[in-house]
Design a protein around this motif. Structure first.
Motif, mmCIF file in Angstrom:
data_model
loop_
_atom_site.group_PDB
_atom_site.id
_atom_site.type_symbol
_atom_site.label_atom_id
_atom_site.label_comp_id
_atom_site.label_asym_id
_atom_site.label_seq_id
_atom_site.Cartn_x
_atom_site.Cartn_y
_atom_site.Cartn_z
ATOM 1 N N TRP A 230 0.866 -1.179 0.000
ATOM 2 C CA TRP A 230 0.000 0.000 0.000
ATOM 3 C C TRP A 230 0.904 1.231 0.000
ATOM 4 C CZ3 TRP A 230 -3.119 2.520 4.411
ATOM 5 C CH2 TRP A 230 -4.349 3.012 3.942
ATOM 6 N N PRO A 231 0.542 2.324 -0.680
ATOM 7 C CA PRO A 231 1.427 3.489 -0.769
ATOM 8 C C PRO A 231 1.844 4.025 0.601
ATOM 9 C CG PRO A 231 -0.349 3.678 -2.363
ATOM 10 C CD PRO A 231 -0.674 2.491 -1.501
ATOM 11 N N PRO A 232 3.118 4.382 0.767
ATOM 12 C CA PRO A 232 3.611 4.897 2.065
ATOM 13 C C PRO A 232 2.856 6.114 2.569
ATOM 14 C CG PRO A 232 5.455 4.342 0.636
ATOM 15 C CD PRO A 232 4.222 4.224 -0.205
ATOM 16 N N ASP A 233 2.451 7.024 1.659
ATOM 17 C CA ASP A 233 1.722 8.203 2.130
ATOM 18 C C ASP A 233 0.336 7.837 2.661
ATOM 19 O OD1 ASP A 233 1.243 7.556 -0.593
ATOM 20 O OD2 ASP A 233 0.330 9.508 -0.948
ATOM 21 N N PHE A 234 -0.218 6.695 2.185
ATOM 22 C CA PHE A 234 -1.488 6.218 2.742
ATOM 23 C C PHE A 234 -1.283 5.735 4.182
ATOM 24 C CE2 PHE A 234 -3.950 5.049 -1.417
ATOM 25 C CZ PHE A 234 -3.694 6.313 -1.915
ATOM 26 N N ALA A 260 13.276 0.939 3.149
ATOM 27 C CA ALA A 260 12.930 2.009 2.208
ATOM 28 C C ALA A 260 11.458 2.383 2.337
ATOM 29 C CB ALA A 260 13.247 1.571 0.781
ATOM 30 N N GLN A 261 10.593 1.372 2.471
ATOM 31 C CA GLN A 261 9.169 1.651 2.652
ATOM 32 C C GLN A 261 8.931 2.412 3.947
ATOM 33 O OE1 GLN A 261 6.430 1.020 0.769
ATOM 34 N NE2 GLN A 261 7.555 0.111 -0.916
ATOM 35 N N ALA A 262 9.620 1.998 5.017
ATOM 36 C CA ALA A 262 9.450 2.665 6.307
ATOM 37 C C ALA A 262 9.929 4.114 6.251
ATOM 38 C CB ALA A 262 10.213 1.899 7.384
ATOM 39 N N ALA A 263 11.056 4.344 5.594
ATOM 40 C CA ALA A 263 11.587 5.707 5.482
ATOM 41 C C ALA A 263 10.602 6.607 4.740
ATOM 42 C CB ALA A 263 12.932 5.686 4.766
ATOM 43 N N ASP A 360 3.844 0.834 -13.123
ATOM 44 C CA ASP A 360 5.190 1.390 -13.106
ATOM 45 C C ASP A 360 6.008 0.713 -12.007
ATOM 46 O OD1 ASP A 360 4.605 3.198 -15.142
ATOM 47 O OD2 ASP A 360 3.864 4.714 -13.728
ATOM 48 N N PRO A 361 7.319 0.558 -12.188
ATOM 49 C CA PRO A 361 8.162 -0.036 -11.148
ATOM 50 C C PRO A 361 8.021 0.709 -9.827
ATOM 51 C CG PRO A 361 9.386 0.181 -13.206
ATOM 52 C CD PRO A 361 8.094 0.907 -13.409
ATOM 53 N N GLY A 362 7.949 -0.057 -8.734
ATOM 54 C CA GLY A 362 7.842 0.555 -7.417
ATOM 55 C C GLY A 362 6.452 0.979 -7.015
ATOM 56 N N THR A 363 5.449 0.706 -7.839
ATOM 57 C CA THR A 363 4.066 1.065 -7.519
ATOM 58 C C THR A 363 3.251 -0.208 -7.293
ATOM 59 O OG1 THR A 363 3.390 1.090 -9.852
ATOM 60 C CG2 THR A 363 4.228 3.159 -8.899
ATOM 61 N N LYS A 369 -3.742 -0.423 -5.032
ATOM 62 C CA LYS A 369 -3.674 1.031 -5.160
ATOM 63 C C LYS A 369 -5.039 1.681 -5.024
ATOM 64 C CE LYS A 369 -2.557 2.494 -9.218
ATOM 65 N NZ LYS A 369 -1.737 2.808 -10.415
ATOM 66 N N THR A 370 -6.098 0.979 -5.432
ATOM 67 C CA THR A 370 -7.437 1.564 -5.402
ATOM 68 C C THR A 370 -8.084 1.509 -4.023
ATOM 69 O OG1 THR A 370 -8.329 -0.564 -6.156
ATOM 70 C CG2 THR A 370 -7.880 1.089 -7.839
ATOM 71 N N ILE A 371 -7.430 0.891 -3.047
ATOM 72 C CA ILE A 371 -7.940 0.883 -1.670
ATOM 73 C C ILE A 371 -7.552 2.204 -1.019
ATOM 74 C CG2 ILE A 371 -7.860 -0.254 0.587
ATOM 75 C CD1 ILE A 371 -7.053 -2.838 -0.910
#
Length: 391
Positions: A230-234, A260-263, A360-363, A369-371
């Motif tokens: 799930w996106p980090p900003d979420f 990297a995700q945690a950062a 896209d790579p990394g997404t 993504k739609t959650i």
């Protein structure tokens, strides 16, 4: 490393593995046969956690017959298996070394062969030719029992070949089943009474978090594949809402590979976060979850671990394996410990992660993504204490 090179290396490792297995079995045919039972389970942490209740029932059944039960376990979770306290011995196996280190493989195969087990059991549904199946081929002098299984980890030709190494295969249901149901069905196939139940993992007192002495919740922003994250900003937005609503401390957890995700979550969050990613081993992580008020995670073993230590959890779930590992199918009295799965239904669910949508790579995959944050927050909010019930 190119895909072709990976394929060539794996084929060479497989050819060498078969040679090692043959050599390790030489001269052991006349050794004694022990009444001990060998159970072979070499898949991932989450698979073990989902199997933990069935593991206890299996061990109890053969203990009632007066037999010792030994578990050959994936080294990544063998210590957790020991905490169950139901196996007479747990032998850890390093999967990578077993495949690529001929000397290590020889020693392990020789040790198992010389033990002379009368009965060997592999309850894994998605079997693997060079791991569990190869071991079952030589592990018992008399009876070898496995699951008919599926083709997730092998070709049809490989399965037909490996099926011949078993004395008996427990039939698999034709219709899709959740893993807890499959584990129970395997036991029933052995004549052992079972239901789809969540295991209970005894852990020590919750791990102290240094300066965090109050209530906390855990975010697990990583996964085995970045496409399942799930996106980090979420995650950051969700952490802000929970902190504002409860005053609980937000703790980030995960393996070193999740840094990297945690950062990215830390960078996006406008709330204090305690970053424990890469700072705990598996037993410490279990203690961390046991002391938490809530766990929010991607589709990882974290939600299964939360379930067996009794902590409420919410999983952001995609559709690749939907229905097999999550959502849980359990008996009614176990429902309060089952993870809450948040997902966005799509007509391509069950794709085995062969996603048809461009990415896209990394997404993340489209189904993840739609959650939205609001969708997850609605579930999380229902698990938070009300103002008149602060505990």
């Amino acid at each position: 490393m190119t895909r072709l090179r990976k394929v060539l290396i794996l084929r060479l490792a497989a050819a060498l593995a078969w040679l090692v297995d043959r050599l390790a079995g030489l001269g052991t045919g006349s050794l004694r046969v022990s009444p001990d039972v060998l159970v072979v389970r070499l898949d991932a942490i989450g698979d073990f956690l989902l199997w933990s209740d069935a593991a206890c029932r299996l061990a109890d059944h053969y203990h009632a017959e007066g037999r010792r039960v030994l578990l050959l376990a994936n080294a990544s979770w063998a210590e957790l298996a020991e905490t169950l306290g139901v196996f007479d011995s747990v032998w850890p196996l390093d999967r990578r070394r077993f495949l690529f280190d001929p000397r290590y493989r020889f020693v392990m195969i020789r040790r198992l062969r010389q033990a002379g087990f009368a009965l060997a059991i592999q309850p894994t549904f998605s079997r693997e030719l060079l791991f569990g199946d190869a071991i079952m081929r030589i592990a018992s002098r008399r009876t070898r029992i496995g699951y008919a299984g599926d083709l997730s980890n092998m070709t049809d030709a490989e399965r037909r070949r490996a099926d011949g190494w078993y004395s008996h295969l427990v039939p698999a249901a034709d219709e899709p089943q959740m893993e807890l149901e499959r584990n129970a069905a395997f036991l029933i196939g052995l004549g052992i009474s079972a239901e789809p139940r969540i295991g209970r993992l005894p852990v020590a007192a919750p791990r102290p978090l240094g300066h965090v002495d109050d209530d906390y919740f855990v975010l697990f922003p990583g996964a085995s594949w970045d496409a399942k994250c799930w996106p980090p900003d979420f995650f950051a937005a969700l952490a802000e809402r929970i902190t504002a609503a409860t005053g609980w401390h937000a703790v980030l957890a995960g393996a070193s590979s999740d840094r990297a995700q945690a950062a990215a979550v830390v960078a996006a969050a406008n709330a204090p976060l305690v970053n424990q990613v890469g700072a705990t081993n598996l037993n410490e992580f279990a203690r961390l979850l046991a002391g938490a008020r809530l766990v929010i995670s991607n589709d990882t073993s974290a939600v299964h671990l939360a379930a067996v230590v009794g902590t409420p959890s919410v999983c952001i779930l995609g559709g690749g394996h939907f229905g097999r590992f999550l959502p849980y199918a359990v008996v009614d009295e176990d429902l309060p410990r089952a993870p809450y799965a948040v997902y966005q239904p799509m007509d391509c669910y069950g794709c085995n992660w062969a996603c048809r949508y461009p990415r896209d790579p990394g997404t993340p995959f489209a189904c993840i993504k739609t959650i939205g944050v609001e969708q997850v927050w609605t579930v999380v909010r229902s698990l938070l204490p009300t103002p008149h019930d602060p505990a």
